[in-house]
Design a protein around this motif. Structure first.
Motif, PDB file in Angstrom:
ATOM      1  N   GLU A  43       0.846  -1.192   0.000  1.00 24.95           N
ATOM      2  CA  GLU A  43       0.000   0.000   0.000  1.00 24.95           C
ATOM      3  C   GLU A  43       0.885   1.247   0.000  1.00 24.95           C
ATOM      4  O   GLU A  43       2.032   1.222   0.437  1.00 24.95           O
ATOM      5  N   ASP A  44       0.344   2.358  -0.492  1.00 20.35           N
ATOM      6  CA  ASP A  44       1.057   3.629  -0.441  1.00 20.35           C
ATOM      7  C   ASP A  44       0.804   4.308   0.899  1.00 20.35           C
ATOM      8  O   ASP A  44      -0.270   4.152   1.508  1.00 20.35           O
ATOM      9  N   VAL A  45       1.814   5.068   1.350  1.00 21.01           N
ATOM     10  CA  VAL A  45       1.705   5.785   2.620  1.00 21.01           C
ATOM     11  C   VAL A  45       2.042   7.252   2.379  1.00 21.01           C
ATOM     12  O   VAL A  45       3.092   7.554   1.807  1.00 21.01           O
ATOM     13  N   THR A  46       1.172   8.145   2.797  1.00 22.06           N
ATOM     14  CA  THR A  46       1.440   9.574   2.670  1.00 22.06           C
ATOM     15  C   THR A  46       1.506  10.196   4.049  1.00 22.06           C
ATOM     16  O   THR A  46       0.592  10.066   4.852  1.00 22.06           O
ATOM     17  N   LEU A  47       2.614  10.880   4.302  1.00 22.27           N
ATOM     18  CA  LEU A  47       2.852  11.530   5.586  1.00 22.27           C
ATOM     19  C   LEU A  47       2.700  13.032   5.411  1.00 22.27           C
ATOM     20  O   LEU A  47       3.281  13.620   4.492  1.00 22.27           O
ATOM     21  N   ASP A  48       1.946  13.639   6.308  1.00 21.49           N
ATOM     22  CA  ASP A  48       1.680  15.070   6.211  1.00 21.49           C
ATOM     23  C   ASP A  48       2.647  15.882   7.073  1.00 21.49           C
ATOM     24  O   ASP A  48       3.046  15.453   8.164  1.00 21.49           O
ATOM     25  N   CYS A  49       2.987  17.063   6.586  1.00 17.21           N
ATOM     26  CA  CYS A  49       3.857  17.975   7.331  1.00 17.21           C
ATOM     27  C   CYS A  49       3.438  19.400   6.999  1.00 17.21           C
ATOM     28  O   CYS A  49       3.356  19.769   5.825  1.00 17.21           O
ATOM     29  N   VAL A  50       3.211  20.183   8.039  1.00 14.09           N
ATOM     30  CA  VAL A  50       2.903  21.597   7.871  1.00 14.09           C
ATOM     31  C   VAL A  50       3.918  22.382   8.679  1.00 14.09           C
ATOM     32  O   VAL A  50       4.239  22.007   9.812  1.00 14.09           O
ATOM     33  N   TYR A  51       4.427  23.456   8.110  1.00 12.11           N
ATOM     34  CA  TYR A  51       5.478  24.190   8.807  1.00 12.11           C
ATOM     35  C   TYR A  51       5.157  25.672   8.902  1.00 12.11           C
ATOM     36  O   TYR A  51       4.322  26.188   8.144  1.00 12.11           O
ATOM     37  N   GLU A  52       5.819  26.343   9.833  1.00  5.38           N
ATOM     38  CA  GLU A  52       5.700  27.782   9.991  1.00  5.38           C
ATOM     39  C   GLU A  52       7.101  28.358  10.126  1.00  5.38           C
ATOM     40  O   GLU A  52       7.912  27.855  10.916  1.00  5.38           O
ATOM     41  N   THR A  53       7.383  29.401   9.393  1.00  3.71           N
ATOM     42  CA  THR A  53       8.649  30.110   9.526  1.00  3.71           C
ATOM     43  C   THR A  53       8.514  31.495   8.940  1.00  3.71           C
ATOM     44  O   THR A  53       7.745  31.697   8.000  1.00  3.71           O
ATOM     45  N   ARG A  54       9.264  32.434   9.465  1.00  9.62           N
ATOM     46  CA  ARG A  54       9.299  33.787   8.915  1.00  9.62           C
ATOM     47  C   ARG A  54      10.452  33.930   7.925  1.00  9.62           C
ATOM     48  O   ARG A  54      10.557  34.938   7.233  1.00  9.62           O
ATOM     49  N   ASP A  55      11.320  32.942   7.900  1.00 12.42           N
ATOM     50  CA  ASP A  55      12.463  33.007   7.010  1.00 12.42           C
ATOM     51  C   ASP A  55      12.015  32.849   5.563  1.00 12.42           C
ATOM     52  O   ASP A  55      11.086  32.093   5.265  1.00 12.42           O
ATOM     53  N   THR A  56      12.711  33.541   4.683  1.00  9.80           N
ATOM     54  CA  THR A  56      12.403  33.401   3.262  1.00  9.80           C
ATOM     55  C   THR A  56      13.281  32.338   2.606  1.00  9.80           C
ATOM     56  O   THR A  56      12.956  31.819   1.548  1.00  9.80           O
ATOM     57  N   THR A  57      14.394  32.029   3.278  1.00  6.00           N
ATOM     58  CA  THR A  57      15.296  31.001   2.770  1.00  6.00           C
ATOM     59  C   THR A  57      15.394  29.884   3.792  1.00  6.00           C
ATOM     60  O   THR A  57      15.847  30.115   4.919  1.00  6.00           O
ATOM     61  N   TYR A  58      14.977  28.718   3.416  1.00  7.95           N
ATOM     62  CA  TYR A  58      14.994  27.593   4.340  1.00  7.95           C
ATOM     63  C   TYR A  58      14.990  26.293   3.560  1.00  7.95           C
ATOM     64  O   TYR A  58      14.777  26.277   2.345  1.00  7.95           O
ATOM     65  N   TYR A  59      15.275  25.217   4.291  1.00  6.16           N
ATOM     66  CA  TYR A  59      15.242  23.883   3.716  1.00  6.16           C
ATOM     67  C   TYR A  59      14.257  23.021   4.495  1.00  6.16           C
ATOM     68  O   TYR A  59      14.098  23.189   5.705  1.00  6.16           O
ATOM     69  N   LEU A  60      13.648  22.122   3.793  1.00  7.39           N
ATOM     70  CA  LEU A  60      12.753  21.143   4.397  1.00  7.39           C
ATOM     71  C   LEU A  60      13.307  19.750   4.161  1.00  7.39           C
ATOM     72  O   LEU A  60      13.875  19.465   3.095  1.00  7.39           O
ATOM     73  N   PHE A  61      13.140  18.908   5.165  1.00  7.01           N
ATOM     74  CA  PHE A  61      13.723  17.572   5.121  1.00  7.01           C
ATOM     75  C   PHE A  61      12.723  16.526   5.578  1.00  7.01           C
ATOM     76  O   PHE A  61      11.795  16.819   6.340  1.00  7.01           O
ATOM     77  N   TRP A  62      12.955  15.309   5.138  1.00  5.28           N
ATOM     78  CA  TRP A  62      12.338  14.142   5.747  1.00  5.28           C
ATOM     79  C   TRP A  62      13.451  13.202   6.174  1.00  5.28           C
ATOM     80  O   TRP A  62      14.386  12.941   5.410  1.00  5.28           O
ATOM     81  N   TYR A  63      13.322  12.745   7.425  1.00  9.66           N
ATOM     82  CA  TYR A  63      14.253  11.782   7.988  1.00  9.66           C
ATOM     83  C   TYR A  63      13.486  10.558   8.445  1.00  9.66           C
ATOM     84  O   TYR A  63      12.335  10.635   8.860  1.00  9.66           O
ATOM     85  N   LYS A  64      14.172   9.427   8.422  1.00  4.30           N
ATOM     86  CA  LYS A  64      13.631   8.157   8.904  1.00  4.30           C
ATOM     87  C   LYS A  64      14.439   7.737  10.116  1.00  4.30           C
ATOM     88  O   LYS A  64      15.672   7.829  10.111  1.00  4.30           O
ATOM     89  N   GLN A  65      13.753   7.304  11.165  1.00  3.26           N
ATOM     90  CA  GLN A  65      14.450   6.842  12.361  1.00  3.26           C
ATOM     91  C   GLN A  65      14.014   5.416  12.680  1.00  3.26           C
ATOM     92  O   GLN A  65      12.950   5.187  13.244  1.00  3.26           O
ATOM     93  N   PRO A  66      14.842   4.444  12.343  1.00  4.02           N
ATOM     94  CA  PRO A  66      14.540   3.057  12.707  1.00  4.02           C
ATOM     95  C   PRO A  66      14.785   2.843  14.194  1.00  4.02           C
ATOM     96  O   PRO A  66      15.289   3.745  14.870  1.00  4.02           O
ATOM     97  N   PRO A  67      14.452   1.690  14.725  1.00  2.00           N
ATOM     98  CA  PRO A  67      14.647   1.440  16.163  1.00  2.00           C
ATOM     99  C   PRO A  67      16.087   1.637  16.638  1.00  2.00           C
ATOM    100  O   PRO A  67      16.304   1.912  17.817  1.00  2.00           O
TER     101      PRO A  67
END
Lengths: 119, 113
Positions: free
Chosen positions: A17-41
């Motif tokens: 099955e497909d899995v979609t993860l949601d992320c909403v962010y807030e920042t005042r910066d005009t220059t930024y990076y967004l990431f996704w990380y995975k953390q196994p046990p």
């Protein structure tokens, strides 16, 4: 102030099955990076994808794809055809520039979404 | 090419004690950041070291202090341990000028009893 919200605490799917993860962010910066990380046990944060604030082009990398919409401050992540090895906690993160030192580095993480993939 | 190395991997301390955690950055990286990750939460930024100085600090009390050595390795010290300090402590290294190559270690699991 920066804030990253992952509203989903846990998602359970059956393999393939497909899995979609949601992320909403807030920042005042005009220059930024967004990431996704995975953390196994094991605990190590594994880098998955990165997107800068000037590039809203959505891409696919193998079984991973993402949807970055600056207008809604969202950065959603999809795993296609999930596998048992995808079971982990997934974190969305935001990194902006330190104005005082003109440097990068401080990551603001969301609370994480636990993904459970069963055979 | 070794990534970020943290030691020890696990540690148990008694409330009120002091603890030192260590981090060796990835080869070629000169900036080290520390994060605290409580159970069930996302990592929280503690501070960042570059050129042996603390450059930025998160919302953590003075009981949390650090040091960076000339070889870029770093230590995180926590004094007067509280039960609430129990967490996974993650070290991340990066090149000075960008987020590219920002690499996390596997962390030190600290338990305060």
């Amino acid at each position: 102030a920066q804030k990253v919200t992952q509203a989903q605490t846990e998602i359970s799917v059956v393999e393939k099955e497909d899995v979609t993860l949601d992320c909403v962010y807030e920042t005042r910066d005009t220059t930024y990076y967004l990431f996704w990380y995975k953390q196994p046990p094991s605990g190590e944060l594994v880098f998955l994808i990165r997107r800068n604030s000037f590039d809203e082009q959505n891409e696919i990398s193998g079984r991973y794809s993402w949807n970055f919409q600056k207008s809604t401050s969202s950065f959603n992540f999809t795993i296609t055809a999930s596998q048992v090895v995808d079971s982990a906690v997934y974190f969305c993160a935001l990194s902006a520039r330190f104005l005082t030192t003109d440097s990068w580095g401080k990551f603001q993480f969301g609370a994480g979404t636990q993904v459970v993939v069963t055979p | 090419d070794a990534g970020v190395t943290q030691s020890p991997t696990h540690l148990i301390k008694t409330r009120g004690q002091q603890v030192t955690l260590r981090c060796s950055p990835k080869s070629g990286h000169d900036t080290v950041s520390w994060y605290q990750q409580a159970l069930g939460q996302g990592p929280q930024f503690i501070f960042q070291y570059y050129e042996e100085e603390e450059r930025q600090r998160g919302n953590f009390p003075d009981r949390f202090s650090g040091h960076q050595f000339p070889n870029y390795s770093s230590e995180l010290n926590v004094n007067a341990l509280l039960l609430g300090d129990s967490a996974l402590y993650l070290c991340a290294s990066s090149p000075r000028q960008g987020t590219y190559g920002y690499t996390f270690g596997s962390g030190t699991r600290l338990t305060v009893v």
